[in-house]
Enzyme design. Sequence first.
Site, PDB file in Angstrom:
ATOM      1  N   TYR A  43       0.471  -1.323   0.288  1.00 46.01           N
ATOM      2  CA  TYR A  43       0.002  -0.101   0.171  1.00 46.01           C
ATOM      3  C   TYR A  43       1.060   1.415  -0.755  1.00 46.01           C
ATOM      4  O   TYR A  43       2.273   1.142   0.694  1.00 46.01           O
ATOM      5  CB  TYR A  43      -0.992   0.364   1.434  1.00 46.01           C
ATOM      6  CG  TYR A  43      -2.515   1.619   0.475  1.00 46.01           C
ATOM      7  CD1 TYR A  43      -2.195   1.913   0.769  1.00 46.01           C
ATOM      8  CD2 TYR A  43      -3.450   0.619  -0.390  1.00 46.01           C
ATOM      9  CE1 TYR A  43      -2.858   3.461  -0.013  1.00 46.01           C
ATOM     10  CE2 TYR A  43      -4.198   0.288  -0.810  1.00 46.01           C
ATOM     11  CZ  TYR A  43      -3.894   2.363  -0.808  1.00 46.01           C
ATOM     12  OH  TYR A  43      -4.967   2.819  -0.866  1.00 46.01           O
ATOM     13  N   ASP A  58     -15.248  12.009   2.169  1.00 42.57           N
ATOM     14  CA  ASP A  58     -14.749  11.334   3.466  1.00 42.57           C
ATOM     15  C   ASP A  58     -15.589  10.168   4.616  1.00 42.57           C
ATOM     16  O   ASP A  58     -16.961   9.881   3.890  1.00 42.57           O
ATOM     17  CB  ASP A  58     -15.466  12.971   4.235  1.00 42.57           C
ATOM     18  CG  ASP A  58     -14.945  12.961   5.935  1.00 42.57           C
ATOM     19  OD1 ASP A  58     -13.722  11.833   5.476  1.00 42.57           O
ATOM     20  OD2 ASP A  58     -14.744  13.284   6.056  1.00 42.57           O
ATOM     21  N   HIS A 100      -6.468   4.510  -9.683  1.00 44.69           N
ATOM     22  CA  HIS A 100      -6.880   3.786  -8.432  1.00 44.69           C
ATOM     23  C   HIS A 100      -7.896   3.662  -8.484  1.00 44.69           C
ATOM     24  O   HIS A 100      -8.897   4.350  -7.669  1.00 44.69           O
ATOM     25  CB  HIS A 100      -6.616   4.885  -7.234  1.00 44.69           C
ATOM     26  CG  HIS A 100      -6.739   4.337  -5.909  1.00 44.69           C
ATOM     27  ND1 HIS A 100      -5.753   3.083  -4.923  1.00 44.69           N
ATOM     28  CD2 HIS A 100      -7.424   3.669  -5.224  1.00 44.69           C
ATOM     29  CE1 HIS A 100      -5.623   2.686  -4.406  1.00 44.69           C
ATOM     30  NE2 HIS A 100      -6.987   2.600  -3.778  1.00 44.69           N
TER      31      HIS A 100
HETATM   32  C1  LIG Z   1     -13.738  -0.563  -2.819  1.00 41.62           C
HETATM   33  C2  LIG Z   1     -12.062  -0.552  -3.355  1.00 41.62           C
HETATM   34  C3  LIG Z   1     -10.751  -0.562  -3.110  1.00 41.62           C
HETATM   35  C4  LIG Z   1     -10.022  -0.875  -3.944  1.00 41.62           C
HETATM   36  N1  LIG Z   1      -8.778  -1.228  -3.076  1.00 41.62           N
HETATM   37  C5  LIG Z   1      -7.409  -1.426  -2.567  1.00 41.62           C
HETATM   38  C6  LIG Z   1      -6.153  -1.190  -2.530  1.00 41.62           C
HETATM   39  O1  LIG Z   1      -6.498  -2.270  -0.998  1.00 41.62           O
HETATM   40  N2  LIG Z   1      -4.718  -2.142  -2.895  1.00 41.62           N
HETATM   41  C7  LIG Z   1      -4.811  -1.044  -3.879  1.00 41.62           C
HETATM   42  O2  LIG Z   1      -3.568  -0.905  -4.507  1.00 41.62           O
HETATM   43  N3  LIG Z   1      -5.768  -0.592  -5.188  1.00 41.62           N
HETATM   44  C8  LIG Z   1      -7.163  -1.046  -4.315  1.00 41.62           C
HETATM   45  N4  LIG Z   1      -8.316  -0.321  -4.937  1.00 41.62           N
HETATM   46  C9  LIG Z   1      -8.168  -0.031  -6.811  1.00 41.62           C
HETATM   47  C10 LIG Z   1      -8.162  -1.120  -8.005  1.00 41.62           C
HETATM   48  O3  LIG Z   1      -7.093  -2.280  -7.429  1.00 41.62           O
HETATM   49  C11 LIG Z   1      -8.118  -1.082  -8.802  1.00 41.62           C
HETATM   50  O4  LIG Z   1      -6.857   0.232  -9.618  1.00 41.62           O
HETATM   51  C12 LIG Z   1      -9.266   0.369  -9.310  1.00 41.62           C
HETATM   52  O5  LIG Z   1     -10.450  -0.024  -7.966  1.00 41.62           O
HETATM   53  C13 LIG Z   1      -9.282  -0.617 -10.724  1.00 41.62           C
HETATM   54  O6  LIG Z   1     -11.060   0.495 -10.945  1.00 41.62           O
HETATM   55  P1  LIG Z   1     -12.182  -0.522 -11.725  1.00 41.62           P
HETATM   56  O7  LIG Z   1     -12.833  -0.605  -9.493  1.00 41.62           O
HETATM   57  O8  LIG Z   1     -12.735   0.562 -12.458  1.00 41.62           O
HETATM   58  O9  LIG Z   1     -11.744  -1.340 -11.953  1.00 41.62           O
HETATM   59  C14 LIG Z   1      -9.564  -0.347  -4.793  1.00 41.62           C
HETATM   60  C15 LIG Z   1     -10.262   0.041  -5.454  1.00 41.62           C
HETATM   61  C16 LIG Z   1     -12.192   0.081  -4.730  1.00 41.62           C
HETATM   62  C17 LIG Z   1     -13.121   0.263  -5.885  1.00 41.62           C
HETATM   63  C1  LIG Z   2      -8.398   0.542   2.961  1.00 39.41           C
HETATM   64  C2  LIG Z   2      -7.862   1.269   1.548  1.00 39.41           C
HETATM   65  C3  LIG Z   2      -7.268   1.769   1.456  1.00 39.41           C
HETATM   66  C4  LIG Z   2      -8.087   0.130   0.234  1.00 39.41           C
HETATM   67  C5  LIG Z   2      -8.332   1.321  -0.761  1.00 39.41           C
HETATM   68  O1  LIG Z   2      -7.169   0.882  -1.511  1.00 39.41           O
HETATM   69  C6  LIG Z   2      -9.236   1.908  -1.545  1.00 39.41           C
HETATM   70  O2  LIG Z   2     -10.138   1.209  -0.870  1.00 39.41           O
HETATM   71  O3  LIG Z   2      -9.240   2.506  -2.555  1.00 39.41           O
END
Ligand SMILES: Cc1cc2nc3c(=O)[nH]c(=O)nc-3n(C[C@H](O)[C@H](O)[C@H](O)COP(=O)(O)O)c2cc1C
Ligand SMILES: CC(C)CC(=O)C(=O)O
Length: 307
Positions: free
Chosen positions: A130, A137, A195
């Site tokens: 991470y 928020d 992200h």
């Molecule tokens: C609810 C949620 C949690 C995520 N958690 C992480 C995470 O823990 N680590 C990370 O690198 N990316 C995280 N991401 C980003 C995803 O890895 C990814 O980059 C992104 O969801 C891609 O876009 P999409 O949801 O439109 O396919 C998260 C995304 C969402 C929606």
């Molecule tokens: C717990 C969060 C840091 C996970 C994440 O990357 C997100 O929710 O986009």
Amino acid sequence: MELITNVSEYERLAKERLPKMVYDYYASGAEDQWTLKENREAFSRILFRPRILVDVSHIDMATNVLGFNISMPIMIAPSAMQKMAHPEGELATARAAAAAGTAMTLSSWATSSVEEVNSVGPGIRFFQLYVGFMTNDSGLASYVASQVDRSLSWKDVKWLQTITSLPILVKGVVTAEDTRLAIEYGAAGIIVSNHGARQLDYVPATISCLEEVVREAKGRLPVFLDGGVRRGTDVFKALALGASGVFIGRPVLFSLAVDGEAGVRKVLQMLRDELELTMALSGCTSLREITRSHVITDSDRIPRSRL
Ligand SMILES: Cc1cc2nc3c(=O)[nH]c(=O)nc-3n(C[C@H](O)[C@H](O)[C@H](O)COP(=O)(O)O)c2cc1C
Ligand SMILES: CC(C)CC(=O)C(=O)O
């Protein structure tokens, strides 16, 4: 179970089933959510230049990522806390990815340990370390912000290489400048990502940043993309613009919420089938045959005289 015919339908069904707070956490983007919408809309502005009368009776979608063979260029992005979607959480996702012959990425904020995920059996798995975070928020956002190390920098990519022999993918690159740095600091690959539009709002869609990164990478390392991939046509567009593969985020969470492992399997299968159909209808029998000339982007439409 209703008949589901495309990946986006899972979002509506998940909204009906999940507690509002969980759905909002999964679905939302940062601030005005401009980038969230644009991640999808930018795909819809890219059009095809299909070729006809190509023998497409055999289509090969297999590829190799960092030395691992996968059945298709569609992989699973890391997403946090999958047990909020389904009691089997990351374990169900791991089983679905293995069944589809593709890779999954386990989040640093997973609700299952690496050991638990490995116990489901063999599979190709990446681990996400991470870095930074900002969404609308919520208590979670402030908690997470307190856990994130703001001093993290490129030198830490070098340091990571001294403690592991595993290949390191750098995620979040959206500019040529950072592509150069990723190469200089020894990344094995790049993931063009904003992200899921959950960090800096008003960055362009990832599909709009892809070519800049690919041009700078000049084939020296593979470039992947995530953000808004919901159709096989999106996957094809990303490959045509130079991606070596894509990752999906929310579709996994939403399908997991609706139908656990079977839901995630279905999402992967639908994307696979749609990509195969797109390749057939564009005249491509292997991923190598998907080229820049198979798509038209906004930049192609600007008259040369104005460039
Ligand atoms: C609810 C949620 C949690 C995520 N958690 C992480 C995470 O823990 N680590 C990370 O690198 N990316 C995280 N991401 C980003 C995803 O890895 C990814 O980059 C992104 O969801 C891609 O876009 P999409 O949801 O439109 O396919 C998260 C995304 C969402 C929606
Ligand atoms: C717990 C969060 C840091 C996970 C994440 O990357 C997100 O929710 O986009």
